[in-house]
Design a protein around this motif. Structure first.
Motif, short mmCIF file in Angstrom:
data_model
loop_
_atom_site.label_atom_id
_atom_site.label_comp_id
_atom_site.label_asym_id
_atom_site.label_seq_id
_atom_site.Cartn_x
_atom_site.Cartn_y
_atom_site.Cartn_z
N ASN A 315 12.17 59.61 52.28
CA ASN A 315 13.75 59.59 51.32
C ASN A 315 13.20 59.26 49.82
O ASN A 315 13.06 57.72 49.54
N LEU A 316 12.50 60.18 49.12
CA LEU A 316 11.59 59.65 47.37
C LEU A 316 12.91 58.42 47.00
O LEU A 316 12.06 57.33 46.29
N ALA A 317 14.46 58.10 46.99
CA ALA A 317 15.21 57.39 45.68
C ALA A 317 14.55 56.55 46.96
O ALA A 317 14.47 54.78 45.78
N ALA A 318 14.49 55.88 47.78
CA ALA A 318 13.78 54.91 48.19
C ALA A 318 12.40 54.77 48.59
O ALA A 318 12.59 52.66 48.51
N ALA A 319 12.00 55.64 48.12
CA ALA A 319 10.45 54.30 47.41
C ALA A 319 10.81 53.77 46.76
O ALA A 319 10.88 53.76 45.50
N VAL A 494 7.98 63.15 49.60
CA VAL A 494 7.74 63.99 49.28
C VAL A 494 9.33 64.52 48.55
O VAL A 494 10.04 65.08 49.33
N SER A 495 8.93 65.17 46.96
CA SER A 495 10.35 65.84 46.87
C SER A 495 9.44 66.92 46.10
O SER A 495 8.56 66.94 45.16
N ILE A 496 9.99 68.47 46.39
CA ILE A 496 9.83 69.45 45.83
C ILE A 496 10.74 70.42 45.43
O ILE A 496 11.08 70.79 46.12
#
Lengths: 714, 152
Positions: A315-319, A494-496
């Motif tokens: 969860n990229l937003a929560a990182a 990770v988000s790609i």
């Protein structure tokens, strides 16, 4: 039993006297002037092996030789398990046929660094089964148990009674046997050829000028054509002065074909002069306004679109991180620049068509037509009446997968009523390529207090190869994300995502495809994170590759052999990059300095490769050397730019390639492995641009985010 | 009609004198060992010897080769046994091989001028010839080997 003088003995004697194997590379039976086979019909236990009663062995190679060594490596697999003397081998290039389909792709094509990988099991099994049948035949003739028999190269032996019999004498008996369903392959410790640097079988011809490339083909009655093609992508010919072209002595025909106007003459020079006299007026079509500047702006603008998700972990937003690093990278179009310009020869007749071409793609299917299907379509002939003769290729690099040059030869021959060889000039080749896509990617990472990345995102905008070939605009194109999507580092979130772009510039597969530009971008960005964290670039990567033993293996080997922990000479710095592509793992350390004009000098590249079992170590080394220089051309030397819908570059004066004086010292180290072989033609290319850019940063604190690297800013 | 001397033989070819020697060799004389790569003298694939000097045959009009001696890769040796060719095999230089006729002709000329060339000599001479497959490192080693400088 027999004491007659066999052809194999003759060849062995010849090989001792001469400088190595006398290569006989022949084409299938129907070509003009084909020789009669020496002694009766051959025994063909499978599509790749032909044995004759005189003991001669012909091995069929079904992949295109473009310098990557398949003409040697694939026969090594067959000869190993069949157990024949290396000097007794003759080679034959296969026809286009279903039997030669590459199991990795479902077509008969050479690419994706797949040839040895895909052939590893099938070719060895083919050799082993044939050997088994020879043993069975010998055992039967002796009344001995097959289990007591074995082979030495070219003969079956029965140790207990000391009997031996040459393969040639068993051919008739073996041909009557069923092919075994299963077979035991050799134990690697018994390998005679695999793992050894067997000399390449095509080298003697290549140093004598006897090697026949597509451009060298000559057939009786052949004419030569050059084609005038619209300089703007997608345009077409409106009018031309046929009489002016025909006025040139030697010009025989002027014909419109799908790709332009063909001038057919007695030779290349009159054809070229005829084309120059044509004065074609072009309908420039829809792409006359395409410019590199607009392409770059659009790539940037498309960065605002969400795109298709290629990968999402955590969860990229929560990182949560304490600092962020962000950067944008770009890469331009690149040309293949094979040293042999595109060409093909075709002879269209009423009932058949014969083609000779340096092609990477011989036989496909209705969804993806190969040369045979394409020619059948163009001529209306049944595919069985179409013969595709694959010549040697003067470089391929993915360009010769697209058979446009074959289509041109077929159309021109049909119109001219004669065999025609279409030759592309260097200008044609540079300006009518299928280019490596232009791309732009933004990266963002969140680092924790230790500098470790807790979040990573990348938004890629890339001219899409798949969309250019008809795929839907919103479908993920793997070609665009390879090299970033498979990022190996241990990052929890990770988000790609990727957006497909389309600009009217023809696109194709350039050596290592997406991994080539994406390897540069990702490995440069990871380096930025290392520096932001105040960490050594090797240590930083090591800390994030704990779960990736094979990445770690090449990283450590390259760093060790490059002397990473000892300072380089004054005025030089090193950079490292590690990329997996085509199932192989390569790390490269580049050592660079700046010239007085701030252009880059690469002194040395130390590469470590893990490509599984190494079939031919010298070929593996050569492919790494080759892939590195190929990658350096895009890193330092050339780019393709577009103005008014035309490629601006035309020849080697404005699309320069590295020369002898630019060549670094390249050192290659291989990680020992016993897993099946994986790709080697391409994997050396992705890391080099980043290794060089990272070295430049270490030297100057200037971060290169766009290729090619010309003068490094102060 | 042009009278040429190619690989020791006198030949007559019926071509316009502005035809590049390269195409006379390849098409009129069927000597396809000399290659076409760029047509503007940038790549060196067309390198032959003209009166013993390495020249790019795409830049030589056939008319100006009349009365001179042309040596192509086919004429360099009877059967591949020129020291440069032997060194090329020993070092396994060629990959695709397309540029190699030109490379060998250039190297043979270099060694005839400088029997023990330095790396700088090699850089200068061999930078005339492009190799897309990147065999430069092996070419360098092969030249040193042919010069008798490599013992391993």
């Amino acid at each position: 039993m027999s004491t007659s003088f066999s052809r194999r003995d003759f060849l062995r004697a010849g090989a001792v006297a001469g400088a190595g194997l006398t290569l006989a590379v022949t084409f299938p039976a129907c070509t003009a002037g084909g020789e009669q086979p020496p002694a009766g019909p051959p025994w063909s236990p499978n599509a790749w092996i032909r044995l004759r009663s005189d003991g001669s062995v012909t091995l069929v190679v079904d992949r295109s030789e473009m310098g990557q060594g398949v003409l040697t490596a694939l026969p090594m697999l067959l000869a190993e398990e069949l157990d024949v003397p290396w000097e007794s081998i003759s080679l034959e290039q296969s026809p286009a046929h279903q039997d030669y389909i590459n199991p990795d792709f479902g077509i008969q094509g050479t690419g994706g660094s797949s040839s040895v990988h895909a052939a590893w099991k099938p070719l060895r099994e083919a050799g082993a089964k044939a050997r088994q049948m020879l043993i069975t035949a010998a055992a039967a003739s002796w009344g001995a148990p097959p289990a007591e028999c074995s082979t030495e190269p070219g003969r079956v032996v029965h140790a207990r009674t000391r009997r031996r019999i040459e393969y040639g004498e068993l051919v008739e008996r073996a041909a009557a046997l069923p092919v075994p369903e299963t077979v035991t392959l050799k134990d690697p410790k018994d390998f005679r050829y695999i793992g050894k640097p067997m000399p390449r079988l095509d080298t003697p011809d290549k140093v004598r000028g006897r090697a026949r490339f597509g451009l060298d083909v000559e057939v009786p009655g052949m004419l030569v054509a050059v084609v005038a093609r619209c300089p703007v992508f997608g345009g077409s010919a409106k009018s031309w002065d046929e009489a002016a072209a025909r006025a040139i002595p030697g010009v025989k025909h002027v014909v419109r074909i799908s790709s332009g106007v063909a001038v057919v003459a007695e030779g290349y020079w009159p054809a070229t002069k005829g084309r120059a006299a044509l004065g074609v007026v072009w309908d420039e079509g829809p792409n006359a306004g395409v410019n590199t500047e607009d392409i770059r702006s659009q790539l940037a603008a498309l960065g605002a679109r969400p795109g298709v998700i290629a990968r999402k972990d955590g969860n990229l937003a929560a990182a949560r991180g304490v600092r962020e690093v962000a950067a944008v990278y770009e890469a331009p179009y690149q040309a293949h620049a094979c040293m042999e310009p595109m060409n093909a020869t075709a002879h269209v007749e009423a009932d058949r068509c014969t083609v000779w071409a340096p092609t990477q793609f011989q036989f496909g299917n209705p969804q993806m037509p190969g040369a045979q299907q394409l020619v059948a379509q163009l001529t209306g002939l049944d595919p069985s009446k179409v013969q595709i003769n694959t010549t040697l290729l003067g470089g391929g690099f993915g360009r010769r997968f697209f058979n446009d040059f074959i289509a041109e030869a077929v159309e021109t021959s049909k119109a001219a009523g004669a065999p025609v060889k279409v030759i592309w000039s260097r200008e044609d080749d540079t300006q009518h390529d299928f280019y490596r896509p232009a791309a732009r990617a933004s990266f963002r990472a969140k680092l924790d207090a230790d500098g470790s990345p807790v979040g990573f995102s990348s938004h890629i905008v890339c001219a899409s190869i798949n969309v250019s070939m008809g795929a839907p605009a919103d479908k993920l194109d793997d070609n665009s994300v390879d090299g970033i999507m498979n990022l190996p580092y241990d990052i929890p979130n990770v988000s790609i995502a990727a957006v497909n772009a389309r600009f009217g510039v023809p696109l194709g597969f350039w050596r290592s495809v997406g991994a080539s530009q994406n390897g540069f971008m990702l490995e440069s960005f990871i380096d930025e994170l290392a520096w932001a964290a105040g960490a050594d670039p090797v240590e930083y990567r090591r800390g994030l590759l704990g779960k990736q033993a094979r990445h770690l293996g090449v990283l450590d080997l390259a760093a060790e052999k490059a002397g990473w922990t000892t300072p380089p000479p004054a005025g030089r710095a090193r950079g490292i990059a590690v990329v997996e592509s085509f199932h192989s793992y390569v790390a490269e350390v580049a050592e660079v300095s700046l010239n007085p004009d701030r252009t880059v000098r690469v002194h040395k590249v130390v590469a470590a490769v893990d490509c599984g079992t190494v079939v031919n170590p010298d070929i593996v080394k050569a492919q790494l050397e080759s892939a590195i220089i190929y990658g350096l051309s895009a890193a330092l030397h050339g780019e393709i730019t577009v103005r008014n819908g035309r490629v601006e570059q035309s020849n080697f004066h404005d699309y320069p390639l590295p020369r002898m004086r630019d060549m670094p010292e390249v050192e290659v180290h291989m990680v020992p492995s016993t897993v099946a072989p994986t790709g080697i033609g391409e994997p050396g290319t992705p890391p080099i641009a980043a290794a060089v850019a990272n070295a430049i940063y270490a030297l100057t604190r200037q971060r290169i985010r766009r290729l090619p690297i010309r003068a490094v800013p102060v | 009609m042009l009278a040429l001397k190619v690989n020791g033989k006198n030949v007559n070819v019926d071509v316009p004198p502005d035809t590049p020697l390269l195409w006379v060799l390849r098409e009129a004389l069927h000597l396809t060992g000399t290659k076409f790569g760029c047509g503007i003298g940038q790549c060196g694939a067309c390198t032959v010897h003209l009166d013993g000097v390495a020249q790019k045959s795409c830049q030589i009009p056939a008319g100006s080769a009349a009365g001179k001696s042309v040596l192509t890769i086919e004429g360099l040796s009877a059967d591949g046994d020129h020291p440069v060719q032997q060194a090329w095999i020993a070092e396994q230089v060629p990959q695709c091989g397309y540029c190699q006729s030109g490379q060998i002709m250039r190297a043979a000329h270099l060694l005839s001028q400088k029997p023990k060339p330095s790396d700088a000599d090699i850089d200068e001479a061999m930078s005339e010839n492009l190799c897309r497959c990147g065999t430069y490192q092996r070419i360098r080693r092969a030249i040193h080997r042919a010069a008798g400088e490599v013992t391993a």
